[in-house]
Design an enzyme around this catalytic site. Structure first.
Site: not given
Ligand code: GLN
Length: 324
Positions: A77, A80, A207, A259, A277
């Protein structure tokens, strides 16, 4: 003179202290083994739980590092906000706002129900639904052209060529039932143009690949420093984001980047931030520094525990909260 201007607000003494402080924080938090590696993408659970890295880059491109700063990990993420900025550059703010909102959700990153009531837009681009919708706005003749734009963006931010971690990409693709469900929901509400099974899978592929780009903590600091420097990469001096879009990225990182703990971060750290993550966290001190940390042991919100603690202490010791 240039230095004085760039470091406005950050005392020269503080700059000399950065390396020392990073070493100290590395020693302090390395023995912490709280948290767990992400395993809903099975390949991520293979990370080494000893790994811990801290990197900082100033807006004039000076780099400070401690720990395992050359260990590669996938962006997840952390990609993003940067791809959001690319979409703004390619499509303009009106188009982007017609598809993805700017409100925090107070929900987890993979929340499936968070579409706005009437518009059905995802609430913001930092959660998965918003990020998948943003991917759909990176146009290209073929899927490879879209991927090329995304990889090229990160290569310009990090100033080196980057690879996709094939195993992490395949591992996410094979287990992404939830993200797949989100993509179909977005297709149902015409938030994404992709309608056929093949084109939706193509979009998800983009993605997953974006999330599987390999970087290290030094690269992350360079990405964060570009945002700190008003969208200009500090070493190449290349303008990656125009001033207004750079500001948009930072606003959204501030309100939505962490978040369901974004409020707590805003309150206790007072800086735009983003986590992934795989274990990376970045924080941006506008006009001063990009801060990055990596360690794969994460908490229930998906934030690296060592990275979060070290960044919090770094920010508080140097008094970098933008409201202080
Ligand atoms: N690729 C992961 C997902 O879509 C990214 C989530 C994250 O890093 N919080 O679940």
């Amino acid at each position: 003179m240039a230095k004085l201007k760039l470091y406005f607000g950050l005392r020269t003494m503080d700059l000399f202290k950065i390396n020392e402080l990073l070493q100290e924080l590395y020693q302090k938090y390395q023995p912490c083994f709280e948290g767990q590696k992400a395993d809903y993408i099975p390949e991520l659970s293979k990370a080494n739980q000893d790994d811990f890295a801290l990197s900082v880059m100033s807006v004039d491109g000076e780099s400070f590092n401690a720990g395992a700063t050359q260990i590669p990990f996938t962006l997840q993420s952390l990609s993003k906000p940067f791809v959001y900025g690319l979409a703004l550059e390619l499509q303009g703010r009106d188009k982007i706002l017609s598809k993805v909102g700017v409100e925090p959700t107070g929900e987890a990153f993979n929340s499936i129900i968070e579409l706005e009531k009437n518009s059905h837009r995802p609430y913001n681009p930092m959660i998965n639904s918003g990020a998948i919708a943003i991917c759909s706005l990176i146009e290209g003749e073929k899927s490879n052209d879209r991927l090329h734009k995304v990889i090229n963006l990160f290569e310009r931010l990090c100033r080196k060529s980057l690879q996709i971690h094939e195993e992490v990409y395949c591992s996410e693709k094979a287990t992404a039932h939830r993200n797949r469900a989100i993509a179909y929901l977005l297709a149902n509400f015409n938030i994404i143009e992709e309608k056929s099974e093949a084109s939706i899978e193509d979009l998800l592929d983009l993605y997953f690949k974006q999330c599987s780009i390999l970087v290290n903590s030094t690269d992350l600091a360079s990405m964060a420093a570009t945002l700190a420097n008003g969208g200009i990469q500090p070493n190449s001096k290349e303008l990656i984001y125009s001033k207004e879009y750079n500001r948009d990225i930072l606003s959204l990182m501030f309100t939505c980047g962490m978040y369901d703990t974004a409020g707590e971060w805003a309150y206790s750290v007072g800086l735009p931030a983003k986590s992934g993550v795989s274990g990376g966290i970045i924080a941006v001190v506008p006009g001063k520094l990009g801060i990055a940390a990596y360690s794969p042991l994460i908490d229930g919100h998906g934030h690296s525990i060592r990275a979060e603690r070290a960044i919090k202490e770094f920010v508080s010791r140097l008094n970098l909260n933008i409201f202080s």
